[in-house]
Scaffold this motif. Sequence first.
Motif, PDB file in Angstrom:
ATOM      1  N   THR A   1      -2.875  10.493   3.369  1.00  0.00           N
ATOM      2  CA  THR A   1      -2.231   9.441   2.599  1.00  0.00           C
ATOM      3  C   THR A   1      -0.801   9.840   2.309  1.00  0.00           C
ATOM      4  O   THR A   1      -0.342  10.898   2.698  1.00  0.00           O
ATOM      5  CB  THR A   1      -3.003   9.189   1.280  1.00  0.00           C
ATOM      6  OG1 THR A   1      -3.106  10.425   0.566  1.00  0.00           O
ATOM      7  CG2 THR A   1      -4.401   8.681   1.556  1.00  0.00           C
TER       8      THR A   1
ATOM      9  N   TRP B   1      -0.383   4.189  -6.722  1.00  0.00           N
ATOM     10  CA  TRP B   1      -1.133   3.052  -6.195  1.00  0.00           C
ATOM     11  C   TRP B   1      -0.707   1.756  -6.872  1.00  0.00           C
ATOM     12  O   TRP B   1      -0.569   0.714  -6.215  1.00  0.00           O
ATOM     13  CB  TRP B   1      -2.635   3.278  -6.367  1.00  0.00           C
ATOM     14  CG  TRP B   1      -3.224   4.109  -5.272  1.00  0.00           C
ATOM     15  CD1 TRP B   1      -3.655   5.397  -5.353  1.00  0.00           C
ATOM     16  CD2 TRP B   1      -3.421   3.698  -3.911  1.00  0.00           C
ATOM     17  NE1 TRP B   1      -4.093   5.824  -4.126  1.00  0.00           N
ATOM     18  CE2 TRP B   1      -3.977   4.817  -3.228  1.00  0.00           C
ATOM     19  CE3 TRP B   1      -3.184   2.526  -3.210  1.00  0.00           C
ATOM     20  CZ2 TRP B   1      -4.297   4.765  -1.876  1.00  0.00           C
ATOM     21  CZ3 TRP B   1      -3.506   2.471  -1.854  1.00  0.00           C
ATOM     22  CH2 TRP B   1      -4.060   3.585  -1.204  1.00  0.00           C
TER      23      TRP B   1
ATOM     24  N   VAL C   1      -8.035  -0.473  -4.015  1.00  0.00           N
ATOM     25  CA  VAL C   1      -7.842   0.816  -3.340  1.00  0.00           C
ATOM     26  C   VAL C   1      -8.994   1.015  -2.357  1.00  0.00           C
ATOM     27  O   VAL C   1     -10.159   0.800  -2.711  1.00  0.00           O
ATOM     28  CB  VAL C   1      -7.817   1.970  -4.364  1.00  0.00           C
ATOM     29  CG1 VAL C   1      -7.724   3.323  -3.660  1.00  0.00           C
ATOM     30  CG2 VAL C   1      -6.639   1.793  -5.324  1.00  0.00           C
ATOM     31  N   PRO C   2      -8.714   1.394  -1.112  1.00  0.00           N
ATOM     32  CA  PRO C   2      -9.794   1.621  -0.144  1.00  0.00           C
ATOM     33  C   PRO C   2     -10.781   2.672  -0.645  1.00  0.00           C
ATOM     34  O   PRO C   2     -10.421   3.562  -1.431  1.00  0.00           O
ATOM     35  CB  PRO C   2      -9.045   2.119   1.101  1.00  0.00           C
ATOM     36  CG  PRO C   2      -7.671   1.548   0.971  1.00  0.00           C
ATOM     37  CD  PRO C   2      -7.380   1.560  -0.506  1.00  0.00           C
TER      38      PRO C   2
ATOM     39  N   ARG D   1     -12.114   5.262   0.692  1.00  0.00           N
ATOM     40  CA  ARG D   1     -11.745   6.652   0.975  1.00  0.00           C
ATOM     41  C   ARG D   1     -10.803   7.187  -0.100  1.00  0.00           C
ATOM     42  O   ARG D   1     -10.966   8.302  -0.604  1.00  0.00           O
ATOM     43  CB  ARG D   1     -11.072   6.745   2.345  1.00  0.00           C
ATOM     44  CG  ARG D   1     -10.659   8.145   2.759  1.00  0.00           C
ATOM     45  CD  ARG D   1      -9.961   8.128   4.109  1.00  0.00           C
ATOM     46  NE  ARG D   1     -10.840   7.656   5.163  1.00  0.00           N
ATOM     47  CZ  ARG D   1     -11.664   8.436   5.853  1.00  0.00           C
ATOM     48  NH1 ARG D   1     -11.722   9.735   5.594  1.00  0.00           N
ATOM     49  NH2 ARG D   1     -12.429   7.932   6.810  1.00  0.00           N
ATOM     50  N   GLU D   2      -9.813   6.372  -0.487  1.00  0.00           N
ATOM     51  CA  GLU D   2      -8.849   6.805  -1.489  1.00  0.00           C
ATOM     52  C   GLU D   2      -9.448   6.778  -2.896  1.00  0.00           C
ATOM     53  O   GLU D   2      -9.007   7.518  -3.771  1.00  0.00           O
ATOM     54  CB  GLU D   2      -7.596   5.936  -1.419  1.00  0.00           C
ATOM     55  CG  GLU D   2      -6.605   6.355  -0.337  1.00  0.00           C
ATOM     56  CD  GLU D   2      -7.128   6.090   1.062  1.00  0.00           C
ATOM     57  OE1 GLU D   2      -7.838   5.073   1.244  1.00  0.00           O
ATOM     58  OE2 GLU D   2      -6.855   6.889   1.966  1.00  0.00           O
TER      59      GLU D   2
ATOM     60  N   ARG E   1     -10.640   2.976  11.160  1.00  0.00           N
ATOM     61  CA  ARG E   1      -9.368   2.826  10.451  1.00  0.00           C
ATOM     62  C   ARG E   1      -8.189   3.332  11.270  1.00  0.00           C
ATOM     63  O   ARG E   1      -7.086   2.796  11.169  1.00  0.00           O
ATOM     64  CB  ARG E   1      -9.455   3.575   9.120  1.00  0.00           C
ATOM     65  CG  ARG E   1      -8.132   3.771   8.393  1.00  0.00           C
ATOM     66  CD  ARG E   1      -8.375   4.156   6.971  1.00  0.00           C
ATOM     67  NE  ARG E   1      -7.402   5.113   6.466  1.00  0.00           N
ATOM     68  CZ  ARG E   1      -7.261   5.404   5.188  1.00  0.00           C
ATOM     69  NH1 ARG E   1      -8.033   4.821   4.292  1.00  0.00           N
ATOM     70  NH2 ARG E   1      -6.373   6.287   4.781  1.00  0.00           N
TER      71      ARG E   1
ATOM     72  N   GLN F   1      -1.508  -2.596   7.282  1.00  0.00           N
ATOM     73  CA  GLN F   1      -2.533  -1.594   7.017  1.00  0.00           C
ATOM     74  C   GLN F   1      -1.924  -0.356   6.361  1.00  0.00           C
ATOM     75  O   GLN F   1      -2.509   0.220   5.443  1.00  0.00           O
ATOM     76  CB  GLN F   1      -3.235  -1.213   8.324  1.00  0.00           C
ATOM     77  CG  GLN F   1      -4.405  -0.259   8.129  1.00  0.00           C
ATOM     78  CD  GLN F   1      -5.034   0.140   9.458  1.00  0.00           C
ATOM     79  OE1 GLN F   1      -4.584  -0.267  10.529  1.00  0.00           O
ATOM     80  NE2 GLN F   1      -6.060   0.959   9.391  1.00  0.00           N
TER      81      GLN F   1
ATOM     82  N   HIS G   1      -1.268  -1.084   2.837  1.00  0.00           N
ATOM     83  CA  HIS G   1      -2.498  -1.161   2.054  1.00  0.00           C
ATOM     84  C   HIS G   1      -3.101   0.215   1.785  1.00  0.00           C
ATOM     85  O   HIS G   1      -3.608   0.477   0.699  1.00  0.00           O
ATOM     86  CB  HIS G   1      -3.525  -2.029   2.787  1.00  0.00           C
ATOM     87  CG  HIS G   1      -4.811  -2.204   2.042  1.00  0.00           C
ATOM     88  ND1 HIS G   1      -4.916  -2.896   0.865  1.00  0.00           N
ATOM     89  CD2 HIS G   1      -6.067  -1.746   2.308  1.00  0.00           C
ATOM     90  CE1 HIS G   1      -6.167  -2.875   0.437  1.00  0.00           C
ATOM     91  NE2 HIS G   1      -6.881  -2.188   1.292  1.00  0.00           N
ATOM     92  N   THR G   2      -3.039   1.111   2.775  1.00  0.00           N
ATOM     93  CA  THR G   2      -3.713   2.403   2.655  1.00  0.00           C
ATOM     94  C   THR G   2      -2.781   3.561   2.325  1.00  0.00           C
ATOM     95  O   THR G   2      -3.218   4.581   1.807  1.00  0.00           O
ATOM     96  CB  THR G   2      -4.443   2.755   3.963  1.00  0.00           C
ATOM     97  OG1 THR G   2      -3.473   2.930   5.018  1.00  0.00           O
ATOM     98  CG2 THR G   2      -5.419   1.655   4.349  1.00  0.00           C
TER      99      THR G   2
ATOM    100  N   ASP H   1      -1.417   5.438   4.562  1.00  0.00           N
ATOM    101  CA  ASP H   1      -1.848   6.500   5.465  1.00  0.00           C
ATOM    102  C   ASP H   1      -0.693   6.986   6.347  1.00  0.00           C
ATOM    103  O   ASP H   1      -0.104   6.216   7.102  1.00  0.00           O
ATOM    104  CB  ASP H   1      -3.000   5.992   6.341  1.00  0.00           C
ATOM    105  CG  ASP H   1      -3.702   7.119   7.062  1.00  0.00           C
ATOM    106  OD1 ASP H   1      -3.094   7.712   7.972  1.00  0.00           O
ATOM    107  OD2 ASP H   1      -4.860   7.413   6.704  1.00  0.00           O
TER     108      ASP H   1
ATOM    109  N   GLU I   1     -14.491   0.951   6.877  1.00  0.00           N
ATOM    110  CA  GLU I   1     -13.346   1.047   7.773  1.00  0.00           C
ATOM    111  C   GLU I   1     -13.629   0.522   9.175  1.00  0.00           C
ATOM    112  O   GLU I   1     -12.740   0.554  10.033  1.00  0.00           O
ATOM    113  CB  GLU I   1     -12.877   2.506   7.837  1.00  0.00           C
ATOM    114  CG  GLU I   1     -12.366   3.010   6.495  1.00  0.00           C
ATOM    115  CD  GLU I   1     -12.018   4.482   6.478  1.00  0.00           C
ATOM    116  OE1 GLU I   1     -11.438   4.944   5.485  1.00  0.00           O
ATOM    117  OE2 GLU I   1     -12.334   5.189   7.469  1.00  0.00           O
TER     118      GLU I   1
END
Length: 272
Positions: free
Chosen positions: A3, A19, A65-66, A68-69, A117, A177, A180-181, A183, A245
């Motif tokens: 991230t 975030w 928040v996804p 994973r996060e 993802r 994406q 949003h993430t 990443d 994902e």
Amino acid sequence: MTTTVDQRHSTIGALLRQWRERRRISQLDLSIAADISARHLSFVETGRSRPSRQMVLRLSACMDVPLRERNHLLLAAGYAPVYSAQPLEGASMAPVREALGVILKGHEPSPAVVVDRAWTLLEANASTALLLEGVAPELLEPPVNVLRLSLHPRGVAPRIANLGEWRAHLLHRLHRQIDHTGDEDLRALYRELAGYPGAEPEAPVEAPAAGEVALPLRLRTRGRELRFLSTVATFGTPLDVTVSELVIESFFPADEATAAALRAAQAGRASG
């Protein structure tokens, strides 16, 4: 996957603030959505107050928040992750694999793929072979990244009649994406794709042609042009990181000539 922040050296307050800023939400709006006081949220973000496990989950949900996060946020707050991340090939994921198989099979003779993802190709139906004709063998060596496969000069790109439009569409999806993430691996992938030889440094924005209801993928194959409409599906109520994902992308015929070509290709595979 990584991230935008180093989870090992960031406090829960700093992560929540990042975030919130990424989502462009004010402290007041977030506090109202999470049903807590703005003062309490401010104390959490500055480290003066430690959020409860439930508050971390509530704030994460309010900011979309996804999963994973969300686990990363829980760890930063001193709590154990609550969302599993089972490998797709694991025993507990058998129902998911079965559902994916049914979906992919049900889309034939239209091509359909499953990606994660990172845009890694996980599954594909037999009809996808039509899209991959002429692709350099090294691009099909696992792990296959479908965005690289699509836009690489030795991939599908030379056969895409509307490459500028399609490239802009894919880069826009990837950019959303990333937004949003957060990443960094996806950010690196974006830089790679945007830097391919002959590609514009910025994705163009083009007006739709008269009568078009969705951007088609126009693919040259075997001396003719096929036109596809792309649809995207996800699992609606995921509680596992891996499942959350997964993305199923299907390519349906945009005209009768393409539909006939897909049916003919399917008949050829059956007879062969």
